[in-house]
Design a protein around this motif. Structure first.
Motif, PDB file in Angstrom:
ATOM      1  N   LEU A  50       0.901  -1.200   0.078  1.00  0.00           N
ATOM      2  CA  LEU A  50       0.008   0.036   0.138  1.00  0.00           C
ATOM      3  C   LEU A  50       1.003   1.123   0.076  1.00  0.00           C
ATOM      4  O   LEU A  50       1.331   1.701   1.082  1.00  0.00           O
ATOM      5  CB  LEU A  50      -1.032   0.510   1.685  1.00  0.00           C
ATOM      6  CG  LEU A  50      -2.083   0.995   1.157  1.00  0.00           C
ATOM      7  CD1 LEU A  50      -3.057   0.762  -0.164  1.00  0.00           C
ATOM      8  CD2 LEU A  50      -2.797   1.002   2.768  1.00  0.00           C
ATOM      9  N   PHE A  53       1.671   6.140  -3.948  1.00  0.00           N
ATOM     10  CA  PHE A  53       1.886   6.635  -4.458  1.00  0.00           C
ATOM     11  C   PHE A  53       3.028   7.642  -5.541  1.00  0.00           C
ATOM     12  O   PHE A  53       3.002   8.473  -4.921  1.00  0.00           O
ATOM     13  CB  PHE A  53       0.177   7.275  -4.894  1.00  0.00           C
ATOM     14  CG  PHE A  53      -0.964   5.729  -5.236  1.00  0.00           C
ATOM     15  CD1 PHE A  53      -0.864   5.451  -4.098  1.00  0.00           C
ATOM     16  CD2 PHE A  53      -1.714   5.759  -6.708  1.00  0.00           C
ATOM     17  CE1 PHE A  53      -1.578   3.957  -3.427  1.00  0.00           C
ATOM     18  CE2 PHE A  53      -2.827   4.707  -6.469  1.00  0.00           C
ATOM     19  CZ  PHE A  53      -2.812   3.599  -5.076  1.00  0.00           C
ATOM     20  N   LEU A  87      -6.808   6.336  -9.857  1.00  0.00           N
ATOM     21  CA  LEU A  87      -6.902   7.367  -9.264  1.00  0.00           C
ATOM     22  C   LEU A  87      -6.764   8.735 -11.158  1.00  0.00           C
ATOM     23  O   LEU A  87      -6.125   8.637 -11.168  1.00  0.00           O
ATOM     24  CB  LEU A  87      -5.229   8.333  -8.544  1.00  0.00           C
ATOM     25  CG  LEU A  87      -6.211   8.116  -6.872  1.00  0.00           C
ATOM     26  CD1 LEU A  87      -4.025   8.119  -6.028  1.00  0.00           C
ATOM     27  CD2 LEU A  87      -6.810   8.058  -6.572  1.00  0.00           C
ATOM     28  N   LEU A  99      -1.090  -0.564  -4.787  1.00  0.00           N
ATOM     29  CA  LEU A  99      -2.646  -0.377  -3.680  1.00  0.00           C
ATOM     30  C   LEU A  99      -3.308  -1.771  -3.034  1.00  0.00           C
ATOM     31  O   LEU A  99      -4.153  -2.662  -3.437  1.00  0.00           O
ATOM     32  CB  LEU A  99      -4.083   0.004  -4.550  1.00  0.00           C
ATOM     33  CG  LEU A  99      -5.316   0.332  -3.969  1.00  0.00           C
ATOM     34  CD1 LEU A  99      -5.111   1.399  -3.200  1.00  0.00           C
ATOM     35  CD2 LEU A  99      -6.495   0.999  -5.250  1.00  0.00           C
ATOM     36  N   LYS A 130      -8.793  -0.939   4.638  1.00  0.00           N
ATOM     37  CA  LYS A 130      -7.101  -0.124   4.117  1.00  0.00           C
ATOM     38  C   LYS A 130      -7.682   0.448   2.916  1.00  0.00           C
ATOM     39  O   LYS A 130      -9.051   0.076   1.969  1.00  0.00           O
ATOM     40  CB  LYS A 130      -6.294  -0.947   3.790  1.00  0.00           C
ATOM     41  CG  LYS A 130      -6.184  -1.195   5.066  1.00  0.00           C
ATOM     42  CD  LYS A 130      -3.897  -1.925   5.123  1.00  0.00           C
ATOM     43  CE  LYS A 130      -3.382  -1.969   6.305  1.00  0.00           C
ATOM     44  NZ  LYS A 130      -2.234  -3.002   5.915  1.00  0.00           N
ATOM     45  N   GLY A 131      -7.326   1.990   2.863  1.00  0.00           N
ATOM     46  CA  GLY A 131      -7.058   2.401   1.319  1.00  0.00           C
ATOM     47  C   GLY A 131      -6.709   3.732   1.151  1.00  0.00           C
ATOM     48  O   GLY A 131      -5.788   4.132   1.534  1.00  0.00           O
ATOM     49  N   ILE A 132      -6.872   4.284   0.083  1.00  0.00           N
ATOM     50  CA  ILE A 132      -6.160   5.241  -0.461  1.00  0.00           C
ATOM     51  C   ILE A 132      -7.154   6.731  -0.591  1.00  0.00           C
ATOM     52  O   ILE A 132      -8.607   6.194  -0.848  1.00  0.00           O
ATOM     53  CB  ILE A 132      -5.292   5.861  -1.219  1.00  0.00           C
ATOM     54  CG1 ILE A 132      -5.610   5.377  -2.642  1.00  0.00           C
ATOM     55  CG2 ILE A 132      -4.122   4.435  -0.926  1.00  0.00           C
ATOM     56  CD1 ILE A 132      -5.918   5.959  -3.818  1.00  0.00           C
ATOM     57  N   LEU A 182      -7.917  10.099  -2.794  1.00  0.00           N
ATOM     58  CA  LEU A 182      -6.880  11.509  -2.902  1.00  0.00           C
ATOM     59  C   LEU A 182      -7.633  13.260  -2.471  1.00  0.00           C
ATOM     60  O   LEU A 182      -8.805  12.977  -3.218  1.00  0.00           O
ATOM     61  CB  LEU A 182      -6.526  11.262  -4.323  1.00  0.00           C
ATOM     62  CG  LEU A 182      -6.066  12.206  -5.185  1.00  0.00           C
ATOM     63  CD1 LEU A 182      -5.055  12.537  -5.095  1.00  0.00           C
ATOM     64  CD2 LEU A 182      -5.533  11.920  -6.193  1.00  0.00           C
ATOM     65  N   TYR A 201      -2.998   7.574   2.861  1.00  0.00           N
ATOM     66  CA  TYR A 201      -3.319   5.682   3.261  1.00  0.00           C
ATOM     67  C   TYR A 201      -3.890   5.549   4.354  1.00  0.00           C
ATOM     68  O   TYR A 201      -3.754   6.458   5.658  1.00  0.00           O
ATOM     69  CB  TYR A 201      -1.618   5.523   3.406  1.00  0.00           C
ATOM     70  CG  TYR A 201      -0.938   5.357   1.759  1.00  0.00           C
ATOM     71  CD1 TYR A 201      -1.485   5.118   1.192  1.00  0.00           C
ATOM     72  CD2 TYR A 201      -0.771   6.899   1.606  1.00  0.00           C
ATOM     73  CE1 TYR A 201      -0.504   5.613  -0.236  1.00  0.00           C
ATOM     74  CE2 TYR A 201       0.225   7.331   0.651  1.00  0.00           C
ATOM     75  CZ  TYR A 201       0.547   6.423  -0.048  1.00  0.00           C
ATOM     76  OH  TYR A 201       0.884   6.568  -1.446  1.00  0.00           O
ATOM     77  N   ARG A 202      -4.517   5.148   4.538  1.00  0.00           N
ATOM     78  CA  ARG A 202      -6.611   4.914   5.157  1.00  0.00           C
ATOM     79  C   ARG A 202      -5.897   3.424   5.441  1.00  0.00           C
ATOM     80  O   ARG A 202      -5.745   2.551   5.704  1.00  0.00           O
ATOM     81  CB  ARG A 202      -7.321   4.968   4.754  1.00  0.00           C
ATOM     82  CG  ARG A 202      -8.700   5.365   6.222  1.00  0.00           C
ATOM     83  CD  ARG A 202      -9.887   4.933   4.985  1.00  0.00           C
ATOM     84  NE  ARG A 202     -10.353   4.885   4.428  1.00  0.00           N
ATOM     85  CZ  ARG A 202     -10.480   3.184   3.826  1.00  0.00           C
ATOM     86  NH1 ARG A 202     -10.433   2.545   4.671  1.00  0.00           N
ATOM     87  NH2 ARG A 202     -10.676   3.084   2.801  1.00  0.00           N
TER      88      ARG A 202
END
Lengths: 345, 345, 345, 345
Positions: A154, A157, A194, A221, B254-256, B258, B272-273
């Motif tokens: 993760l 980016f 994204l 990701l 989890k994740g992102i 923007l 980032y989560r």
């Protein structure tokens, strides 16, 4: 005593200073960076090293034999070119330049002047990768059937390059070092999640002149971090897991044999072979220390670096071709060879 | 009471007999197989079941409501067609037929007669895959970003189909069940390491109408057995490892994200989560038992099976397109849709 | 602003300086060490901090509110006693002293002067252990049935204390923090494999006043490193694996129930319950940072530290009793309580 | 041809019938069980085998050379004694009897009549345990330092014996087979979490006449299943994980050396050695098949079984002593030796 100047003291520069300082036969004379705070830090940790905010000053310094460049990629070409023209050996971060044209110029300049041009493909100097290379070179693995790598996590980016340039570049440099066959084509696919950003998931297949195949799965990701490579051969097979605290390399004495007896049904002719698994002890020295010593040996003994400009060029050409293929959903892009490296067909 | 006849009592047939026998509302009346020894075994274990070596006899039996077919693939089409024409519901092993033309005929025949045509995509009836489907359907995962599967082991090499038809078929049936988007194209690559034999290593990328991407890695020549799937979404991500004795499904919060703030540098805008990981309790009933009950429900309530002929056709079309792509080193092959399923563009 | 002096700048001292320096409300004023090279290093990294080779000087410094002691165990008692007598709050490395008598003196001295006496049981300030404590305290686990820890690796052999004082001390401090019941007795066994040296393998059972049991397996001679704790309760069970990069804590919704129905056979009356597994997100702040803040809060708000002198004493008493038991092949040694802590019966 | 009768066709009996039936030189003639349904099942699967509900009938059958007993433990003694008195060789499930007195009688009876008395310690006939034994016997491991086993899971609670008699019995039989030293004492602790029931968690330390130590952790109430054994030696160390699908045995070339140089500090004199890890290929034949062949060889060649009555007695004596120790919170209980086995001191 080889006198070295280091350009750039950001994320990686301190590692270069530390490792070249502890390499016998080398001496870090001067560090250049535009940021005064970083230069102060250099002095604090290494009072004997000179510092300068004027990079030209460093490049022109007649006391230096070599220059190590750890600046953003967009500056690699200019700085490396100047250093070579000032007759310094060059150690440059990966990727060597922004594109293969720049790289070819650097290679020419280094060859013309008989200088070492070394790209920092750090992974190939780890104990794990050197062990893989030795096993392949010594015939332990037999014919190479496939190289399959998963390198996902993760983050982080990036906005200027797709995930292949960030992650697959490691595998490509490892493959360049370990695999004996020539690359002939690539097919890549991937997507961005994204809007307006480069691909953050990518799959890259590399074809070789024999029936070896390589495949790289890279992803910014992924919920879990994975660093796993399978290397299959006709005699043995390797699993290389870089996240294992020890036993990063496991060698499986497994495989198949196809009996020739045409009388029998196909299923009966395939024999599956199973044996011991060995996790050899690995050299645990810091890779960059091994690499610094290699760089010196190349200069002193006038031998080619395993990660010289040509190696950097081969990696770049594959990334360039893969980026084209990715934009066309996997259309295969051929790679040709000239006398000194690959060239897009 | 639904009366079922089973054709074929080899590797899988005994499982069909056992599971249909214990399904409430179903009764296995007769088993057909050409091998008398197998028929004797049926009688030994289930004295009340009739046996016959004459498959035609079974298919014509007016006492039967449904027929389950567990014979070699090359016979599926003929047997299923006869059963449908004799007005039996059909439960058939995967793949449903040898090609999509045959499959379309079977679908037409079933529709014309309002019969259930069910393909045995066993995996989608496991607790793990049903949990994944529920999570996706209920929006827990958010938009689907990617589906990535590794399904590798040593053996069993086949001579009539490449490794995708043997291993990727499982993932394709799972994807067909779990993923909401339509497939638009595929790109596949692979090689054979046994001269004259079909590919034993293959990589298959599946493109969707949105920016979801799927990728399958299948290999008959891996030193280790792996069955690992990553499913990434905008809200959560799943790791599904079928080799875990328990905790096959792990859901990562989890994740992102923007941020839109254009003032900030890109790197600062990506957040980032990270949160809990949950491995939900799964239904551990035997998948084939769940599936047998589903088959009955489809017949009794006149509802569509999740693995009906159309599902079998969609899986077949992808395999056919991937086989074409593989022979052309990844050239993308488009898949179009008509009213009833996909069709090669 | 709390002004702190640090005594000892060897292995752990730099961590104390770094963490107290970044703790809001605290200021590291001075560092004492006998080694001039270490003091030079302090100045290099923290120019604003005073240094001295005279520990008495530091202890007598009227500008200091607190002293942190990171020196060899044999000096803890003397240094802590002096600091307390100079009216400083004390933060001392574990174990707090060489024996329980010394510890009782320190506790008395601190109580008499109303000073904070804090032992550096670092583990209890990690996110993982605090999560376990919260789960136990909030009743999520139910009645505690057992605490089982394995803490083994290869090295580092010590010559002055047995392996329990080096490794089990961590578990004992965790148990003291997490488990609600009182310890009543211990039984320990172990052996030395180096002639004339203290035991390098040991097993320690801890008995409680209820039917909870704890067991610690510690070993300096294991081929693999393990850090795994099982915590069983009547409602849920925890697996805590400190070597997991993430998901160190896994909470299993599993257990058993005994039905009262005396008519039924015993086996039928035991019911096994199974549910989800949850790996909660953990606070990943550095434990020592959390602990430094806790130390300040104890001083400023006049509250007891979770790892105060009494906690240090309880851990020491168990180690002392276990060392006696170990020399007698597991003979149980009782531990009694007085008003302020445990006392060997 | 050895003619065998099997008494008891419940959980384990079918495995005995199957394995003895496929052992060259053996023939299963008759099976006895009180339950007619089980006997019908025998006939269904093995039409050539006679069945009887009269166990006396079987024991008295002059056509039989040997009897295998797979009935509840409480009946072992009586049945085995009758079989021996009828001059049959005996193969009996573990534990051999309810207590050591019974066991001694059986041993005497067998010795007097020169009959084979074999206890079914199945684990010692697995490829993994035989490999461990070979490595120890051949000196590969060097002096044995410790044997540490964890054997925990959720269930199955028993009401007549504590968890040691159910789970530790496996480790004790393995130790009896693998370890060369004599047991001198045991210390055990444990608790029950179900009122009035035997201990469901237990820890058992076994002391030997040299400085080897063994420890067993057994638990019916663990959230996870673990089957892991560490075997440490002066030359190499083994990790045996029975839950690994392959690579159950891993041999680590690791250890320590203590240099004699008294001038140096202790820490400098301890050297840690690290090398390769090898997971040898293991014999994957079914353990019970290997064991059946062993039983025949013992009879035909008049050699002692590795799991003869004496082995069964040694295991029982340790369980008896451990049960005493457990009730006294770890008080060590000594075990003495007489000419033929151990005896409580």
């Amino acid at each position: 005593m080889l006198r070295i100047g280091i350009v750039g003291y950001g994320y990686w520069g301190p590692n270069l200073v530390r490792n070249f300082s502890t390499t016998q036969g080398a001496e870090v004379k001067i560090v250049a960076d535009l940021d005064p705070a970083r230069l102060a830090r250099v002095k604090q940790l290494n009072p004997a090293i000179e510092v300068t905010a004027d990079i030209q000053d460093l490049l022109a310094n007649p006391d230096l034999d070599a220059v190590a460049i750890a600046t953003p990629v967009s500056t690699h070409y200019e700085l490396a070119l100047q250093a070579l023209r000032a007759n310094k050996h060059v150690f440059v971060e990966k990727p060597i330049a922004e594109n293969s044209e720049q790289t070819e110029h650097l290679i020419e300049e280094a060859e013309k002047r008989d200088l070492v041009l070394h790209v920092d493909h750090t992974f190939i100097y780890t104990g794990a990768v050197r062990k893989m290379r030795d096993l392949v070179r010594d015939g332990e693995i037999g014919d190479i059937y496939y190289y399959d790598s998963t390198r996902v996590n993760l983050g982080l980016f990036q906005s200027d390059v797709n995930v292949m340039w960030d992650l697959a570049v490691h595998d490509l440099s490892i493959m360049d070092y370990v695999l004996p066959s020539k690359v002939t084509a690539v097919s890549a696919s991937g997507v961005s999640h994204l809007k307006g950003q480069p691909a953050n998931v990518a799959y890259l297949t590399v074809f070789f002149e024999d029936n070896c195949i390589a495949h790289l799965h890279v992803n910014w990701l992924s919920p879990v971090k994975l660093r796993k490579t399978l290397l299959g051969g006709s005699r043995k097979m390797i699993v290389y897991d870089d996240l294992e605290p020890s036993e990063k390399i496991k060698i499986y004495d497994k495989g198949i044999t196809l009996h020739e007896d045409k009388e029998k049904a196909y299923q009966q002719r395939v024999a599956y072979r199973s044996g011991d698994m060995l996790a050899p002890e690995l050299d645990i020295r810091e890779a960059l220390q091994v690499e610094a010593e290699q760089f010196l040996r190349c200069i002193n003994e006038n031998i080619a670096s395993p990660s010289n400009g040509q190696a950097g060029l081969r990696v770049l050409r594959i990334l360039e071709a893969a980026t084209v293929s990715l934009s066309e959903r996997g259309r295969p892009v051929k790679l040709g060879w000239n006398g000194r490296g690959m060239k897009v067909a």
